[in-house]
Write a protein that holds these residues in place. Structure first.
Motif, PDB file in Angstrom:
ATOM      1  N   GLY A   1     -11.915  33.758 117.482  1.00  0.00           N
ATOM      2  CA  GLY A   1     -12.966  33.604 118.481  1.00  0.00           C
ATOM      3  C   GLY A   1     -12.615  32.711 119.656  1.00  0.00           C
ATOM      4  O   GLY A   1     -13.474  32.438 120.503  1.00  0.00           O
ATOM      5  N   ASN A   2     -11.376  32.238 119.724  1.00  0.00           N
ATOM      6  CA  ASN A   2     -10.957  31.420 120.858  1.00  0.00           C
ATOM      7  C   ASN A   2     -10.791  32.289 122.098  1.00  0.00           C
ATOM      8  O   ASN A   2     -10.445  33.462 122.008  1.00  0.00           O
ATOM      9  CB  ASN A   2      -9.628  30.723 120.553  1.00  0.00           C
ATOM     10  N   THR A   3     -11.050  31.715 123.253  1.00  0.00           N
ATOM     11  CA  THR A   3     -10.830  32.401 124.519  1.00  0.00           C
ATOM     12  C   THR A   3      -9.390  32.163 124.936  1.00  0.00           C
ATOM     13  O   THR A   3      -8.958  31.020 125.067  1.00  0.00           O
ATOM     14  CB  THR A   3     -11.788  31.877 125.604  1.00  0.00           C
ATOM     15  N   ILE A   4      -8.650  33.241 125.125  1.00  0.00           N
ATOM     16  CA  ILE A   4      -7.240  33.160 125.480  1.00  0.00           C
ATOM     17  C   ILE A   4      -7.083  33.570 126.943  1.00  0.00           C
ATOM     18  O   ILE A   4      -7.373  34.701 127.321  1.00  0.00           O
ATOM     19  CB  ILE A   4      -6.370  34.072 124.586  1.00  0.00           C
ATOM     20  N   ILE A   5      -6.653  32.620 127.756  1.00  0.00           N
ATOM     21  CA  ILE A   5      -6.379  32.876 129.172  1.00  0.00           C
ATOM     22  C   ILE A   5      -4.887  32.650 129.373  1.00  0.00           C
ATOM     23  O   ILE A   5      -4.387  31.552 129.140  1.00  0.00           O
ATOM     24  CB  ILE A   5      -7.190  31.943 130.088  1.00  0.00           C
TER      25      ILE A   5
ATOM     26  N   TYR B   1      -7.048  34.136 118.951  1.00  0.00           N
ATOM     27  CA  TYR B   1      -7.965  35.113 119.556  1.00  0.00           C
ATOM     28  C   TYR B   1      -8.926  35.668 118.502  1.00  0.00           C
ATOM     29  O   TYR B   1     -10.132  35.737 118.719  1.00  0.00           O
ATOM     30  CB  TYR B   1      -7.151  36.241 120.198  1.00  0.00           C
TER      31      TYR B   1
ATOM     32  N   PHE C   1      -5.623  38.840 124.578  1.00  0.00           N
ATOM     33  CA  PHE C   1      -6.079  37.816 125.509  1.00  0.00           C
ATOM     34  C   PHE C   1      -7.369  38.267 126.173  1.00  0.00           C
ATOM     35  O   PHE C   1      -7.677  39.452 126.218  1.00  0.00           O
ATOM     36  CB  PHE C   1      -4.994  37.496 126.548  1.00  0.00           C
ATOM     37  N   ASN C   2      -8.111  37.288 126.687  1.00  0.00           N
ATOM     38  CA  ASN C   2      -9.362  37.579 127.369  1.00  0.00           C
ATOM     39  C   ASN C   2      -9.187  37.721 128.875  1.00  0.00           C
ATOM     40  O   ASN C   2      -9.945  38.444 129.528  1.00  0.00           O
ATOM     41  CB  ASN C   2     -10.387  36.477 127.112  1.00  0.00           C
ATOM     42  N   ASP C   3      -8.237  36.972 129.423  1.00  0.00           N
ATOM     43  CA  ASP C   3      -8.047  36.988 130.865  1.00  0.00           C
ATOM     44  C   ASP C   3      -6.589  36.701 131.179  1.00  0.00           C
ATOM     45  O   ASP C   3      -5.898  36.029 130.407  1.00  0.00           O
ATOM     46  CB  ASP C   3      -8.946  35.936 131.522  1.00  0.00           C
TER      47      ASP C   3
END
Length: 84
Positions: A22-26, A19, A54-56
């Motif tokens: 810069g990774n998107t964590i779903i 995260y 997390f992002n979502d």
């Protein structure tokens, strides 16, 4: 899922590092998919209390992505967390 679940600290640390890079964590879980119980708020609260970034979040009953209840997922681009 229950409030007695224990966090897997090493996995949370890995997710948080991804995260922070810069990774998107779903985070997807099928909780509630079969039972119809809405586990979204409890799951979100639990992840946040563990410090998981997390992002979502998506649960079986609520979210943008609905993970099916299943025992096996076949995906040509999938990796187990141990492979990261």
């Amino acid at each position: 899922m229950g409030l007695k679940d224990k966090p897997m600290r090493d996995r949370i640390d890995l997710v948080n590092r991804l995260y922070e890079k810069g990774n998107t964590i779903i985070i997807e879980t099928a909780r509630g998919n079969v039972s119809g119980i809405d586990w979204y708020n409890a799951t979100k609260k639990q992840l946040e209390s563990w410090g998981c970034k997390f992002n979502d979040l998506s649960t079986g009953s609520k979210g943008k992505y609905i993970k099916p209840a299943c025992d096996l997922v076949i995906d040509d681009k999938s990796k187990r967390i141990e492979e990261l």
